[in-house]
Write a protein that holds these residues in place. Structure first.
Motif, short mmCIF file in Angstrom:
data_model
loop_
_atom_site.label_atom_id
_atom_site.label_comp_id
_atom_site.label_asym_id
_atom_site.label_seq_id
_atom_site.Cartn_x
_atom_site.Cartn_y
_atom_site.Cartn_z
N MET A 159 1.81 -12.96 -2.25
CA MET A 159 2.44 -12.90 -0.93
C MET A 159 1.56 -12.04 -0.02
N ASP A 160 0.87 -12.68 0.89
CA ASP A 160 -0.12 -12.00 1.71
C ASP A 160 0.49 -10.86 2.52
N GLY A 161 -0.11 -9.66 2.39
CA GLY A 161 0.35 -8.50 3.14
C GLY A 161 1.59 -7.84 2.60
N TYR A 162 2.08 -8.29 1.44
CA TYR A 162 3.34 -7.77 0.91
C TYR A 162 3.15 -6.59 -0.03
N CYS A 163 2.06 -6.60 -0.80
CA CYS A 163 1.83 -5.56 -1.81
C CYS A 163 0.53 -4.84 -1.54
N LEU A 164 0.62 -3.51 -1.49
CA LEU A 164 -0.55 -2.69 -1.17
C LEU A 164 -0.67 -1.57 -2.20
N MET A 165 -1.85 -1.42 -2.79
CA MET A 165 -2.09 -0.39 -3.79
C MET A 165 -3.00 0.71 -3.23
N GLU A 166 -2.69 1.92 -3.60
CA GLU A 166 -3.54 3.05 -3.22
C GLU A 166 -4.68 3.17 -4.22
N ASN A 167 -5.86 3.49 -3.73
CA ASN A 167 -6.98 3.77 -4.62
C ASN A 167 -7.46 5.20 -4.40
N GLY A 168 -7.93 5.82 -5.45
CA GLY A 168 -8.40 7.19 -5.38
C GLY A 168 -8.72 7.70 -6.76
N PRO A 169 -9.16 8.95 -6.87
CA PRO A 169 -9.56 9.51 -8.16
C PRO A 169 -8.43 9.52 -9.18
N TYR A 170 -8.80 9.33 -10.42
CA TYR A 170 -7.89 9.44 -11.56
C TYR A 170 -7.88 10.90 -11.97
N ILE A 171 -6.74 11.56 -11.76
CA ILE A 171 -6.61 13.00 -12.01
C ILE A 171 -5.69 13.24 -13.20
N SER A 172 -6.09 14.11 -14.10
CA SER A 172 -5.25 14.45 -15.24
C SER A 172 -4.00 15.18 -14.77
N PRO A 173 -2.80 14.72 -15.16
CA PRO A 173 -1.57 15.43 -14.78
C PRO A 173 -1.39 16.74 -15.54
N LEU A 174 -2.18 16.93 -16.59
CA LEU A 174 -2.07 18.15 -17.40
C LEU A 174 -3.01 19.24 -16.89
N THR A 175 -4.27 18.90 -16.65
CA THR A 175 -5.28 19.91 -16.30
C THR A 175 -5.69 19.87 -14.83
N GLY A 176 -5.42 18.76 -14.15
CA GLY A 176 -5.87 18.62 -12.77
C GLY A 176 -7.32 18.21 -12.65
N ALA A 177 -7.98 17.97 -13.78
CA ALA A 177 -9.39 17.59 -13.77
C ALA A 177 -9.54 16.13 -13.34
N LYS A 178 -10.64 15.83 -12.69
CA LYS A 178 -10.95 14.46 -12.29
C LYS A 178 -11.50 13.71 -13.50
N LEU A 179 -10.85 12.60 -13.85
CA LEU A 179 -11.23 11.84 -15.03
C LEU A 179 -11.88 10.50 -14.68
N GLY A 180 -11.81 10.13 -13.42
CA GLY A 180 -12.39 8.86 -12.98
C GLY A 180 -12.36 8.77 -11.48
N ASP A 181 -13.04 7.76 -10.94
CA ASP A 181 -13.17 7.61 -9.50
C ASP A 181 -12.13 6.70 -8.87
N GLU A 182 -11.43 5.91 -9.70
CA GLU A 182 -10.53 4.91 -9.14
C GLU A 182 -9.18 4.89 -9.84
N SER A 183 -8.21 4.28 -9.16
CA SER A 183 -6.88 4.10 -9.74
C SER A 183 -6.98 3.30 -11.03
#
Length: 219
Positions: A159-183
């Motif tokens: 469905m065009d324009g219906y679903c939108l995903m955020e992209n950004g760094p993959y952050i550890s919920p435990l340590t806060g460290a960056k584990l990757g560049d994308e969702s």
């Protein structure tokens, strides 16, 4: 009934130019639906949020991903995982100002995989939410139909324009460290392929996608 798409991709209609972005300036979230996939000793536990907006769209923020196989991480008891997941939900509430006119937090519902371990985690999440006064209720998936679930997500993406995903760094919920560049959800959606023998998604790096499928049960 199979889910084979272009070049064997499960979601060939996914296009970053159409499906990746952010909310408009005046767009507000009026409903939050969660899907959770409980991990194991070596697999990540994931949580994907579907945020229904005032413009009638589905916005999917960066998912919660806790992977015990990553160095510096470990297998956590369900109650400790529940604390991290509740913190993730609390961050969504604050980010989207998810309160009614009286200042009360809006209701949040969700589904988690129905394995025994998944049900135990769901109970722990509900307990921790109740302790914090959050109106959060997680229930186990009562019926799994992978083909139907995938078709539901494909419909969402078609469905065009219906679903939108955020992209950004993959952050550890435990340590806060960056584990990757994308969702991790986007990484999985783009890479998930179909098993030619079963006609179903090939099992593997699909934990966020599983959580997404569970969340769409409530749409």
């Amino acid at each position: 009934g199979e889910v084979i798409g272009l070049d064997g991709l499960v979601y060939p209609m996914f296009d970053r130019t159409r499906h990746v972005g952010t909310l408009n300036e005046n767009e507000r979230v009026w409903s939050i639906i969660l899907g959770l996939d409980e991990g194991s000793i070596n697999d990540p536990t994931t949580c994907v949020a579907l945020c229904v907006t005032t413009e009638g769209r589905i916005f999917i923020p960066l998912p919660f991903v806790y992977d015990p196989s990553i160095p510096g991480h470990m297998t956590l008891p369900h109650m400790d995982q529940a604390i991290l997941i509740n913190a993730y939900v609390d961050s969504l509430i604050k980010r989207f100002n998810y309160y009614d006119n009286l200042g009360h937090v809006g209701a949040i519902t969700g589904f988690i995989d129905s394995s025994e371990s998944g049900q135990q985690l769901g109970i722990c999440i509900n307990i921790k939410a109740s302790e914090k006064g959050l109106p959060l209720q997680i229930a186990p998936v009562t019926k799994k139909d992978i083909i139907a679930d995938v078709q539901r997500v494909r419909g969402l993406l078609s469905m065009d324009g219906y679903c939108l995903m955020e992209n950004g760094p993959y952050i550890s919920p435990l340590t806060g460290a960056k584990l990757g560049d994308e969702s991790q959800l986007i990484v999985e959606i783009e890479g998930l392929i179909t098993d030619e023998k079963t006609g179903k998604p090939r099992d593997g790096n699909d934990h966020c996608e599983n959580a997404l499928r569970y969340a769409t049960l409530l749409l």
